[in-house]
Design a protein around this motif. Structure first.
Motif, PDB file in Angstrom:
ATOM      1  N   MET A   1     102.620 113.978  94.968  1.00 35.96           N
ATOM      2  CA  MET A   1     102.088 114.061  96.318  1.00 35.96           C
ATOM      3  C   MET A   1     100.742 113.339  96.339  1.00 35.96           C
ATOM      4  SD  MET A   1     101.039 117.465  98.435  1.00 35.96           S
ATOM      5  CE  MET A   1     102.396 117.647  99.550  1.00 35.96           C
ATOM      6  N   PRO A   2     100.577 112.381  97.260  1.00 33.51           N
ATOM      7  CA  PRO A   2      99.313 111.645  97.319  1.00 33.51           C
ATOM      8  C   PRO A   2      98.179 112.538  97.838  1.00 33.51           C
ATOM      9  CG  PRO A   2     100.762 110.952  99.081  1.00 33.51           C
ATOM     10  CD  PRO A   2     101.547 111.897  98.223  1.00 33.51           C
ATOM     11  N   ALA A   3      96.977 112.211  97.419  1.00 33.82           N
ATOM     12  CA  ALA A   3      95.800 112.955  97.890  1.00 33.82           C
ATOM     13  C   ALA A   3      95.622 112.725  99.388  1.00 33.82           C
ATOM     14  CB  ALA A   3      94.568 112.491  97.134  1.00 33.82           C
ATOM     15  N   PRO A   4      95.170 113.747 100.117  1.00 26.96           N
ATOM     16  CA  PRO A   4      94.956 113.565 101.555  1.00 26.96           C
ATOM     17  C   PRO A   4      93.841 112.551 101.812  1.00 26.96           C
ATOM     18  CG  PRO A   4      94.254 115.764 100.868  1.00 26.96           C
ATOM     19  CD  PRO A   4      94.847 115.090  99.676  1.00 26.96           C
ATOM     20  N   THR A   5      94.002 111.826 102.895  1.00 22.89           N
ATOM     21  CA  THR A   5      92.977 110.860 103.286  1.00 22.89           C
ATOM     22  C   THR A   5      91.734 111.603 103.779  1.00 22.89           C
ATOM     23  OG1 THR A   5      93.776 110.776 105.549  1.00 22.89           O
ATOM     24  CG2 THR A   5      94.731 109.185 103.986  1.00 22.89           C
ATOM     25  N   ILE A   6      90.657 110.869 103.917  1.00 23.53           N
ATOM     26  CA  ILE A   6      89.437 111.477 104.467  1.00 23.53           C
ATOM     27  C   ILE A   6      89.707 111.978 105.881  1.00 23.53           C
ATOM     28  CG2 ILE A   6      87.059 111.047 105.190  1.00 23.53           C
ATOM     29  CD1 ILE A   6      86.889 109.005 102.889  1.00 23.53           C
TER      30      ILE A   6
END
Length: 72
Positions: A1-6
């Motif tokens: 799972m990719p890290a959430p964007t800012i």
């Protein structure tokens, strides 16, 4: 799972602030003790907290929108 964007994290903070604002708003209907001294009443403090949370949520939503436009 990719890290959430800012912007994703800012939107999460926005929704969190709105949720807490709603919970605090419900406290306004509770029977609170009366304040007899010269200090601010519990109800006044709750109302001020709700307003501040609403303002914070508004600015977080603006920041989230701006970040999305910038692609962050």
């Amino acid at each position: 799972m990719p890290a959430p964007t800012i912007s994703g994290r800012v939107w999460l903070f926005h929704f969190t602030a709105r949720t807490v604002e709603t919970i605090v708003h419900r406290l306004e209907g509770e029977q609170l003790p009366r304040q007899h001294s010269g200090t601010q009443s519990p109800l006044s403090r709750i109302v001020n907290a709700r307003r501040s949370l609403g303002e914070a949520a508004f600015y977080l939503a603006e920041a989230g929108s701006n970040l999305e436009q910038l692609g962050s």
